[in-house]
Design an enzyme around this catalytic site. Structure first.
Site, PDB file in Angstrom:
ATOM      1  N   ARG A  62      -5.440   2.807   6.697  1.00 52.74           N
ATOM      2  CA  ARG A  62      -4.434   3.395   7.343  1.00 52.74           C
ATOM      3  C   ARG A  62      -4.703   3.995   8.929  1.00 52.74           C
ATOM      4  O   ARG A  62      -3.879   3.612   9.955  1.00 52.74           O
ATOM      5  CB  ARG A  62      -3.997   5.026   6.654  1.00 52.74           C
ATOM      6  N   ASN A 111       0.264   6.063   2.310  1.00 49.39           N
ATOM      7  CA  ASN A 111      -0.169   5.434   0.906  1.00 49.39           C
ATOM      8  C   ASN A 111       1.001   5.908  -0.154  1.00 49.39           C
ATOM      9  O   ASN A 111       1.445   6.871   0.018  1.00 49.39           O
ATOM     10  CB  ASN A 111      -1.185   6.369   0.499  1.00 49.39           C
TER      11      ASN A 111
END
Length: 735
Positions: A21, A39
């Site tokens: 990320r 996520n």
């Protein structure tokens, strides 16, 4: 100005817990794209919008420049209308839907964190839990997915303001690094009432004491590797008379003092997964005799946690580092009190371990034990299962495997299920995997042996369909699966013991096999196994079974029992027939005075390999009646050389070469009968590097393509993958 476009992406693979990320955030920001990333239980979702050329560059770079520990299985991209978003952000995880994300394995300390660890000016100087988005605990601390701090054992440690600032800063290495912590807010070390636990542990080790140390996946027992008594004391307390201990070294130069380290070995040692690497021992290496008695190899590993780095730096010399348990028990990981009878002191910490994981072991680039650093990242099957599958593995060196689609999630090495504590660990681990991956098995694969605890576990599960897989077929299927193939091949499966459908004990098998089934086309000529399992622990019994008329020292050493054992074998009383290649190697070891009694599995064969002179090129001749190999020929030739005074190293090598030559000859015959030109080699006997090398070279010389193991062990640690692949194939064909 170009019209802005939008894209919705879903990235599937090992993309949580590996800095993915933050990487996406940096990439999107650099390309002046707006959107968000987060996520969920299938992986990572991304929404981006911006100039078409920048979006195109983002899509091209996403997988190409991903973090090194990321594994991208697929990227799903769909067009969407630009929503007018401003800026790019990491948003909260989504928890709904069907779970499909992958769990990252633990990662050894990265170079940036090491610099901080030993920089007196850094705020994390000598903090033994330093980590970032590129390293640190992962699988061993995960309670559930998606991978967020709240679903790890770090949830009990609220971040301080400084750590929280790093965690929220897109330019920081700890941006959304879930285990982020420091000495103000993170885990702490403890050693009794000591005010300086690390210094106390170092002092005790330097004094020759045994110290239990809590690591990533459990406790280790440590002692100075060169201390003349420390390793011997540890061996006595651990009830481990002969099996070698691993040795942790600070760096490659220290490794080179103890062992011969070539470039491939250095790469294995330096791998971020930090396995134990078996290497040739240097003559005169400064290691106590009790560390690896009678072995010409040492198992070395480099530090993989900040605590290890601190210990090795402060001590200045290598340490024994072996699993924190008494022999045959599972690794201790919840608290250190049970180690009080083994260790003089316990260096522990307050970060809980959710899932234990022993150290992985490799030899010559091939996996012998798959655990920490590798598990539970999946292996891709060459077939897709329409139903979720659990494969229960074997009883020795157990692993289990869960299958979802084409993904096979192999558990870390658990140990031998004969031990009740290990069996409890097995059942708990299965339950955790089922929850963690969201896989509810509808089909359970198991070994055919009715008395295996793994088989009984499978048959007692409610509301599942069962698929029994023959032991040696599972070995062959494991080799096929990890090589991404379905077969058919000629499979040579050599191991110690496996349940044969004909009522005998198999272990020296030539099969025609694919993932759907197998046909036995050859084997070692069966001999009695006098005393059953006792003959496995006492290799001299196999010498008596093969050559009852021998009058060498092995018979004299066991004179009072030799006659009764020979009679037992001849009469077939408590002497089932076996075609086991492992027992053939046992007989050779006993005849050559290498080992009459073993204290751990495979010991006689391992020490026989250690004895062999690798420069010897000739091998003993052996009859192959069709595809039935007469092992007795090899042993009689060995005895003749022994009586003639030939060097034992030459004899051991000729035996190995003779076995390899017999395999090559049988495969050539099988090719004439079947037309197959590929051979798969599997089973624990092929952990023997000398045998494997000679066999592979011989097969390739006559035009075979050879499949071997690298990702999973050839021993029973790979059985569950083979069972899973067979079940998946059968289900796929039936659907």
């Amino acid at each position: 100005m170009s019209t802005e476009v939008g894209r919705d992406l879903r990235v599937v693979g090992v993309v949580q817990g590996v800095g993915f990320r933050p990487y996406v955030h940096r990439l999107a920001t650099r390309l002046r794209l707006s959107g968000r990333v987060g996520n969920d239980i299938t992986g990572v979702f991304i929404e981006i919008e911006g100039a078409p050329e920048n979006v195109a560059e983002f899509l091209a770079a996403l997988a190409r420049d991903a973090p090194p520990r990321a594994r991208i299985d697929r990227v799903e991209v769909s067009e969407c209308t630009a929503r007018g978003l401003t800026g790019f952000e990491i948003i909260a995880s989504r928890t709904g839907g069907a779970r499909a994300t992958l769990v990252p394995a633990d990662i050894s300390t990265c170079a940036d964190c090491l610099r901080e660890l030993f920089d007196p000016a850094d705020r994390r100087y000598r903090y033994p839990f330093v980590n970032c988005s590129h390293c640190g605990p992962r699988y061993t601390i995960v309670r559930g997915m998606p991978y967020d701090r709240a679903r790890t054992t770090m949830n009990r440690f609220p971040m301080c303001a400084t750590c929280r600032s790093e965690y929220a800063d897109p330019a920081d290495r700890r941006f959304h690094a879930e285990p982020t912590c420091c000495q103000d807010c993170g885990p702490r070390l403890y050693l009794g009432e000591s005010t300086d636990p690390l210094a106390e542990a170092v002092a005790r080790l330097a004094d020759g004491q045994v110290v239990a140390i809590k690591g990533l996946g459990g406790f280790h027992l440590a002692a100075l590797a060169a201390h003349p008594f420390a390793a011997a004391v540890l061996r006595t307390r651990k009830h481990r008379p002969d099996k070698p201990f691993a040795v942790m070294v600070a760096d490659l130069p220290q490794a080179a003092v103890l062992c011969e380290v070539d470039d491939p070995s250095a790469c294995s040692l330096n791998d971020t997964r930090r396995p134990i690497v078996l290497l040739p021992r240097r003559a005169g290496a400064p290691v106590a005799d009790a560390v690896a008695p009678g072995r010409s190899e040492l198992g070395l590993l480099l530090p993989y946690t900040p605590l290890h780095h601190l210990l090795l730096r402060d001590l200045g010399e290598p340490i024994v580092l072996t699993s924190g348990n008494v022999s045959d028990e599972p690794i201790t990981y919840r608290h250190g009190r049970s180690l009080a009878r083994v260790a003089d002191a316990v260096l522990t910490h307050d970060r809980p371990i959710r899932s234990p994981a022993d150290d992985s072991v490799v030899r010559a680039g091939r996996m012998l034990r798959r655990a920490r650093g590798y598990a539970p990242e999946p292996i891709t099957l060459p077939v897709r299962s329409p139903l979720p599958v659990l494969a229960c593995g074997a009883d020795l060196k157990n692993t289990f495997c869960l299958v979802r689609g084409e993904q096979a999630f192999l558990s870390p090495h658990l140990g031998d299920l004969i031990d009740h504590a290990t069996f409890r660990s097995f059942t708990r681990s299965v339950e955790h995997f089922v929850r963690l991956f969201g896989i509810a098995p509808q089909v359970v694969a198991h070994d055919l042996h009715p008395d295996y605890r793994s088989t009984r576990y499978a048959t007692e599960l409610p509301r599942v369909d069962l698929i029994g897989v023959q032991h040696h077929h599972a070995h062959a299927a494991s080799c096929l699966a990890e090589n991404g193939e379905t077969g058919p091949v000629i499979a040579v499966v050599f191991d110690g013991t496996g349940y044969g459908p004909d009522g005998t004990i198999w272990g020296g098998e030539f099969l025609v096999a694919d993932l759907l089934g197998y046909r036995r086309i050859g084997h070692l000529k069966p001999v009695p196994l006098p005393g059953g399992a006792t003959a496995i622990r006492q290799p001299w019994r196999m010498a008596a079974a093969y050559l009852p008329d021998v009058r060498l020292p092995v018979a004299h050493r066991n004179e009072s029992r030799w006659g009764p054992v020979v009679a037992m074998a001849r009469n077939g009383v408590n002497a089932p027939l076996t075609s086991s290649a492992g027992r053939l190697f046992d007989a050779a070891a006993a005849l050559l005075d290498v080992r009459d009694v073993i204290t751990y599995e495979g010991q006689a064969a391992i020490e026989l390999e250690q004895r062999a002179d690798p420069s010897t090129s000739d091998g003993y001749p052996v009859r192959t009646d069709g595809l039935v190999v007469c092992g007795e020929d090899l042993l009689r030739a060995l005895v003749a050389d022994l009586c003639a005074g030939v060097d034992p190293g030459v004899i051991a090598a000729r035996f190995h070469n003779g076995v390899a030559d017999a395999v090559v000859a049988c495969c050539a015959t099988a090719r004439e009968e079947t037309g197959l030109t590929s051979v798969a080699l599997s089973g624990g006997v092929f952990q023997n590097a000398l045998l494997l090398r000679r066999t592979v070279d011989g097969l390739r010389r006559i035009g075979f393509r050879v499949l071997t193991h690298r990702q999973v062990p050839p021993n029973d640690g790979g059985i569950s993958l083979g069972q899973a692949a067979v079940a998946a194939s059968l289900l796929s064909c039936a659907s």
